[in-house]
Design a protein around this motif. Structure first.
Motif, PDB file in Angstrom:
ATOM      1  N   ASN A  90      -3.093  -1.792  -4.479  1.00  0.00           N
ATOM      2  CA  ASN A  90      -1.794  -0.781  -4.547  1.00  0.00           C
ATOM      3  C   ASN A  90      -2.337   0.339  -5.492  1.00  0.00           C
ATOM      4  OD1 ASN A  90      -0.509  -2.367  -2.831  1.00  0.00           O
ATOM      5  ND2 ASN A  90       0.538  -3.767  -4.488  1.00  0.00           N
ATOM      6  N   VAL A  91      -3.379   0.941  -5.840  1.00  0.00           N
ATOM      7  CA  VAL A  91      -3.944   1.905  -6.307  1.00  0.00           C
ATOM      8  C   VAL A  91      -4.791   2.899  -5.514  1.00  0.00           C
ATOM      9  CG1 VAL A  91      -4.977   3.089  -8.518  1.00  0.00           C
ATOM     10  CG2 VAL A  91      -3.250   1.042  -8.559  1.00  0.00           C
ATOM     11  N   VAL A  97      -3.433   7.026  -8.384  1.00  0.00           N
ATOM     12  CA  VAL A  97      -2.046   6.960  -8.041  1.00  0.00           C
ATOM     13  C   VAL A  97      -1.483   5.647  -7.395  1.00  0.00           C
ATOM     14  CG1 VAL A  97      -1.733   7.921  -5.812  1.00  0.00           C
ATOM     15  CG2 VAL A  97       0.199   8.294  -7.370  1.00  0.00           C
ATOM     16  N   ASN A  98      -0.319   5.001  -7.770  1.00  0.00           N
ATOM     17  CA  ASN A  98       0.144   3.872  -7.406  1.00  0.00           C
ATOM     18  C   ASN A  98       0.722   4.048  -5.841  1.00  0.00           C
ATOM     19  OD1 ASN A  98      -0.227   2.471  -9.480  1.00  0.00           O
ATOM     20  ND2 ASN A  98       1.814   2.798 -10.250  1.00  0.00           N
ATOM     21  N   ILE A  99       0.290   3.229  -4.985  1.00  0.00           N
ATOM     22  CA  ILE A  99       0.944   3.412  -3.616  1.00  0.00           C
ATOM     23  C   ILE A  99       1.389   1.977  -3.163  1.00  0.00           C
ATOM     24  CG2 ILE A  99      -0.860   5.147  -2.959  1.00  0.00           C
ATOM     25  CD1 ILE A  99      -2.715   2.800  -1.993  1.00  0.00           C
ATOM     26  N   SER A 100       2.470   2.095  -2.245  1.00  0.00           N
ATOM     27  CA  SER A 100       3.013   0.974  -1.784  1.00  0.00           C
ATOM     28  C   SER A 100       2.236  -0.013  -1.065  1.00  0.00           C
ATOM     29  CB  SER A 100       4.389   1.473  -0.967  1.00  0.00           C
ATOM     30  OG  SER A 100       4.090   2.165   0.172  1.00  0.00           O
ATOM     31  N   GLU A 101       2.595  -1.430  -0.771  1.00  0.00           N
ATOM     32  CA  GLU A 101       1.815  -1.993   0.131  1.00  0.00           C
ATOM     33  C   GLU A 101       1.908  -1.470   1.507  1.00  0.00           C
ATOM     34  OE1 GLU A 101      -0.346  -5.405   0.315  1.00  0.00           O
ATOM     35  OE2 GLU A 101       0.642  -4.882  -1.365  1.00  0.00           O
ATOM     36  N   ILE A 105      -2.708   6.157   3.918  1.00  0.00           N
ATOM     37  CA  ILE A 105      -3.280   7.338   3.689  1.00  0.00           C
ATOM     38  C   ILE A 105      -2.726   7.809   2.187  1.00  0.00           C
ATOM     39  CG2 ILE A 105      -3.606   9.964   3.939  1.00  0.00           C
ATOM     40  CD1 ILE A 105      -3.689   9.082   6.794  1.00  0.00           C
ATOM     41  N   CYS A 106      -3.448   7.943   1.207  1.00  0.00           N
ATOM     42  CA  CYS A 106      -2.788   8.431  -0.071  1.00  0.00           C
ATOM     43  C   CYS A 106      -1.994   9.667  -0.162  1.00  0.00           C
ATOM     44  CB  CYS A 106      -3.810   8.549  -1.083  1.00  0.00           C
ATOM     45  SG  CYS A 106      -3.351   9.094  -2.850  1.00  0.00           S
ATOM     46  N   PRO A 107      -0.667   9.693  -0.678  1.00  0.00           N
ATOM     47  CA  PRO A 107       0.196  10.691  -0.336  1.00  0.00           C
ATOM     48  C   PRO A 107      -0.139  11.944  -1.224  1.00  0.00           C
ATOM     49  CG  PRO A 107       1.302   8.926  -1.644  1.00  0.00           C
ATOM     50  CD  PRO A 107       0.020   8.238  -1.091  1.00  0.00           C
ATOM     51  N   LYS A 108      -0.918  11.735  -2.337  1.00  0.00           N
ATOM     52  CA  LYS A 108      -1.394  12.662  -3.348  1.00  0.00           C
ATOM     53  C   LYS A 108      -2.503  13.425  -3.121  1.00  0.00           C
ATOM     54  CE  LYS A 108      -2.271  13.495  -8.314  1.00  0.00           C
ATOM     55  NZ  LYS A 108      -2.677  12.933  -9.437  1.00  0.00           N
ATOM     56  N   GLY A 110      -4.862  12.205   0.103  1.00  0.00           N
ATOM     57  CA  GLY A 110      -5.199  12.207   1.272  1.00  0.00           C
ATOM     58  C   GLY A 110      -6.496  11.322   1.805  1.00  0.00           C
ATOM     59  N   THR A 111      -6.844  10.364   0.595  1.00  0.00           N
ATOM     60  CA  THR A 111      -7.987   9.589   0.721  1.00  0.00           C
ATOM     61  C   THR A 111      -7.463   8.281   1.701  1.00  0.00           C
ATOM     62  OG1 THR A 111      -8.704   9.967  -1.160  1.00  0.00           O
ATOM     63  CG2 THR A 111      -9.533   8.219  -0.458  1.00  0.00           C
ATOM     64  N   GLN A 112      -8.185   8.069   2.789  1.00  0.00           N
ATOM     65  CA  GLN A 112      -8.133   6.747   3.484  1.00  0.00           C
ATOM     66  C   GLN A 112      -8.104   5.665   2.817  1.00  0.00           C
ATOM     67  OE1 GLN A 112      -7.381   7.536   6.817  1.00  0.00           O
ATOM     68  NE2 GLN A 112      -7.103   5.335   7.253  1.00  0.00           N
ATOM     69  N   ILE A 113      -7.282   4.949   2.803  1.00  0.00           N
ATOM     70  CA  ILE A 113      -7.077   3.672   2.112  1.00  0.00           C
ATOM     71  C   ILE A 113      -7.370   2.452   2.958  1.00  0.00           C
ATOM     72  CG2 ILE A 113      -5.573   2.037   0.793  1.00  0.00           C
ATOM     73  CD1 ILE A 113      -5.780   4.869  -0.531  1.00  0.00           C
TER      74      ILE A 113
END
Length: 116
Positions: A90-91, A97-101, A105-108, A110-113
């Motif tokens: 979740n990072v 940045v912390n991201i939800s489960e 795509i990272c909201p900050k 734009g990196t593909q998760i």
């Protein structure tokens, strides 16, 4: 628990200081000597001083215990936050940045998760 600890410390210190000042005042005024054999009044004040000191010490011990417990919980959560491939769950691996489960795509940045 921290509030109780602060209350114990405050009451213990106020009580101990007031009892101690009473004892010092009685010694300076030659009202009581505080040497054996102790009178009932002298014994009562020494017991009260001891009880207030125990209250303050218990509050300090509770704060120390709470801090140690929180540090251990933080370390455990950090260990549990790692996924099987060694990355933190979740990072965002790019910006941190912390991201939800389930975010793809990272909201900050734009990196593909990648999903595990």
């Amino acid at each position: 628990m921290m509030i109780v600890a602060y209350i114990l410390i405050t009451l213990g210190l106020i009580g101990a200081i007031s009892v101690w000042s009473s004892i010092v005042n009685e010694i300076n005024c030659y009202t009581y000597t505080y040497t054996p054999p102790y009178t009932d009044h002298e014994t009562s004040l020494m017991i009260a001083l001891f009880i207030f000191a125990i209250m303050a010490g218990s509050g300090v011990a509770m704060i120390i215990f709470s801090i140690m417990k929180k540090r251990n919980e933080d370390k455990l959560n950090k260990v549990l936050s790692y996924s099987s491939n060694g990355t933190i769950k979740n990072v965002c691996p790019n910006c941190g940045v912390n991201i939800s489960e389930g975010t793809t795509i990272c909201p900050k940045c734009g990196t593909q998760i990648e999903k595990e």
